[in-house]
Design a protein around this motif. Sequence first.
Motif, PDB file in Angstrom:
ATOM      1  N   ARG A   1     -27.467 -19.252 -15.178  1.00 15.83           N
ATOM      2  CA  ARG A   1     -28.172 -18.135 -15.804  1.00 15.83           C
ATOM      3  C   ARG A   1     -28.568 -18.439 -17.243  1.00 15.83           C
ATOM      4  O   ARG A   1     -29.386 -17.735 -17.818  1.00 15.83           O
ATOM      5  N   ALA A   2     -27.967 -19.462 -17.841  1.00 15.72           N
ATOM      6  CA  ALA A   2     -28.222 -19.706 -19.259  1.00 15.72           C
ATOM      7  C   ALA A   2     -29.659 -20.167 -19.472  1.00 15.72           C
ATOM      8  O   ALA A   2     -30.087 -21.151 -18.871  1.00 15.72           O
ATOM      9  N   PRO A   3     -30.420 -19.467 -20.321  1.00 19.01           N
ATOM     10  CA  PRO A   3     -31.797 -19.896 -20.579  1.00 19.01           C
ATOM     11  C   PRO A   3     -31.837 -21.270 -21.240  1.00 19.01           C
ATOM     12  O   PRO A   3     -30.977 -21.581 -22.062  1.00 19.01           O
TER      13      PRO A   3
ATOM     14  N   SER B   1     -37.252 -19.924 -20.940  1.00 18.73           N
ATOM     15  CA  SER B   1     -36.720 -18.584 -21.100  1.00 18.73           C
ATOM     16  C   SER B   1     -36.015 -18.215 -19.808  1.00 18.73           C
ATOM     17  O   SER B   1     -35.977 -19.008 -18.871  1.00 18.73           O
ATOM     18  N   PHE B   2     -35.455 -17.024 -19.773  1.00 14.85           N
ATOM     19  CA  PHE B   2     -34.974 -16.498 -18.505  1.00 14.85           C
ATOM     20  C   PHE B   2     -36.163 -15.816 -17.857  1.00 14.85           C
ATOM     21  O   PHE B   2     -36.869 -15.063 -18.502  1.00 14.85           O
TER      22      PHE B   2
ATOM     23  N   ARG C   1     -34.228 -23.451 -23.573  1.00 16.99           N
ATOM     24  CA  ARG C   1     -35.364 -23.099 -24.425  1.00 16.99           C
ATOM     25  C   ARG C   1     -36.077 -24.334 -24.955  1.00 16.99           C
ATOM     26  O   ARG C   1     -35.613 -25.462 -24.818  1.00 16.99           O
TER      27      ARG C   1
ATOM     28  N   GLY D   1     -38.779  -2.463 -24.248  1.00 20.61           N
ATOM     29  CA  GLY D   1     -38.040  -3.731 -24.274  1.00 20.61           C
ATOM     30  C   GLY D   1     -38.702  -4.802 -23.436  1.00 20.61           C
ATOM     31  O   GLY D   1     -39.412  -4.508 -22.471  1.00 20.61           O
ATOM     32  N   VAL D   2     -38.438  -6.058 -23.799  1.00 20.74           N
ATOM     33  CA  VAL D   2     -39.152  -7.199 -23.214  1.00 20.74           C
ATOM     34  C   VAL D   2     -38.998  -7.258 -21.692  1.00 20.74           C
ATOM     35  O   VAL D   2     -39.965  -7.434 -20.957  1.00 20.74           O
ATOM     36  N   LYS D   3     -37.758  -7.102 -21.214  1.00 21.09           N
ATOM     37  CA  LYS D   3     -37.520  -7.280 -19.777  1.00 21.09           C
ATOM     38  C   LYS D   3     -38.219  -6.189 -18.959  1.00 21.09           C
ATOM     39  O   LYS D   3     -38.882  -6.482 -17.962  1.00 21.09           O
ATOM     40  N   LYS D   4     -38.103  -4.942 -19.399  1.00 20.63           N
ATOM     41  CA  LYS D   4     -38.745  -3.848 -18.649  1.00 20.63           C
ATOM     42  C   LYS D   4     -40.265  -3.940 -18.764  1.00 20.63           C
ATOM     43  O   LYS D   4     -40.989  -3.609 -17.827  1.00 20.63           O
TER      44      LYS D   4
ATOM     45  N   VAL E   1     -27.850 -27.927 -23.543  1.00 24.06           N
ATOM     46  CA  VAL E   1     -27.839 -26.661 -24.266  1.00 24.06           C
ATOM     47  C   VAL E   1     -26.481 -26.529 -24.947  1.00 24.06           C
ATOM     48  O   VAL E   1     -25.449 -26.520 -24.267  1.00 24.06           O
ATOM     49  N   ARG E   2     -26.476 -26.488 -26.260  1.00 25.80           N
ATOM     50  CA  ARG E   2     -25.235 -26.363 -27.040  1.00 25.80           C
ATOM     51  C   ARG E   2     -24.191 -27.388 -26.602  1.00 25.80           C
ATOM     52  O   ARG E   2     -23.030 -27.066 -26.371  1.00 25.80           O
TER      53      ARG E   2
END
Lengths: 131, 370
Positions: free
Chosen positions: B295-297, B319-320, B299, B35-38, B348-349
């Motif tokens: 915490r919201a990324p 990104s985060f 982008r 996975g990306v984070k690890k 964002v949104r």
Amino acid sequence: MSTIPSNLRYTDSHEWVLDNGDGTATLGITDHAQEALGDVVFVELPEVGRELETGEEFGVIESVKAASDLYSPLTGEVVEINDALEDAPEAINESPYEDGWVAKVQLSDREQLESLLDADAYSRIVEAEQE
Amino acid sequence: MSELNHTPLYAFHQDNGGKMVPFAGYEMPVQYPMGVKKEHEHTRSACGLFDVSHMGQVLVHGANVAEALETLLPADIVGLEQGRQRYSLMTNDSGGILDDLMVVNAGDHFYLVVNAACKEQDIAHLRTGLGNDYRVEELDRGLLALQGPKAEAVMHRLCPAACDLVFMEHARFEIDGIPVWVSRSGYTGEDGFEISVPADACDTLARRLCEEEEVEPIGLGARDSLRLEAGLCLYGHDIDTTTTPVEASLIWAVGKPRRRDGERPGGFPGADVILHQIEARDHARKRVGLMGEGRAPVREGAELFDADGQAIGQVTSGSFGPSVGHPVAMGYVSVEYAEAGNSVHAEVRGRKLPMKIAKMPFVTPGYRRG
């Protein structure tokens, strides 16, 4: 293969619904959905007291890769949200059906639960996506 | 849709469970089962192996090749010693950036590494710009990046001589009888090596490196969050033909001898625009780092606003940041807002999220400068 507990109901947009038996239902995203999203880094939760319509967007889950909207499987009022996800969004990945629950809703119509997918029907959707 | 290319590591990616996606005309692994984070965290704490074979590897041969390359690149190429590598840009006549690249002085020729999506156009640009006295040769070689604080320990077991290289040095060695070209560099902010290898030996070398216990294969997802935290530009996002090196905060890539008061001023495409901007500082916008307070990324594409709600710029990558623990981004803002510490808002949104202009890199680099 992802886990699909038989006691839950599902949507084709990969939310799960637990009938709490007291007129409320707990909502979250499925194991398949969290796998597809990857590592969750942020969850935008709905406010308590918000009235949800079936199919309405009620939150956002952001992974390292992308943002994904949450769609309400049911009509009802949000009575509780999982605040713990603000500090530990990874609970969605680690425990999608328990610690990673998103919101609890007071149902407008309990009968609506019957219209949702059962585990078998949802399994077929997941299998079809993986082909 | 046209057929996607495969790198020499296609089977390696499949055997390692890589999730393949289209990228710059190639089918590449966005992540592996870790996975990306690890994968990101593993590269920061141990050692990651990246397939960057999709990038273009080019040799340029000919008499006085350094002087010739200076007609296309704003870097100090004449002053680049043999066995040294330098970051450079290809610029166009209006001062925009056609690509960013690495340039190595390999003795009687130069070795260039260019972006996958730009390589055909770059090679054509080199051929046209250099003319018939120079030979521009595209190589059929794989390229591996071994990155992270344990990269040196791994390399020490396989090719101890390569550990004598310091950051941005380049030399040729053998690993298990495979001839390799090794640079001490990368795209993660960590110490590490970029290893060019004959295409037919690339798979063998990748599998050999993964036998070392510190090494895990890492996909494009983590490559992006690692480079973002390291403050490194992604071509086509953070820099392109509409951004000048000055706007992109890449003045350092314009060599001192190439500036107005230098020994060999100008002489590269767009020099009038770029050298004017370096002196006059009258450019309107600047690339900056941004750090989110929640915490919201935030982008790519998010609009940036000042405290009064006036639009001041746009996010070009975001990104985060798993190692930073906050959303990180880079983007362009009007120069009057570009100072580190300034507060801005990113939309964002429909919501305005607070961010601060931040110095880059967002993480402390692990480069081995000797």
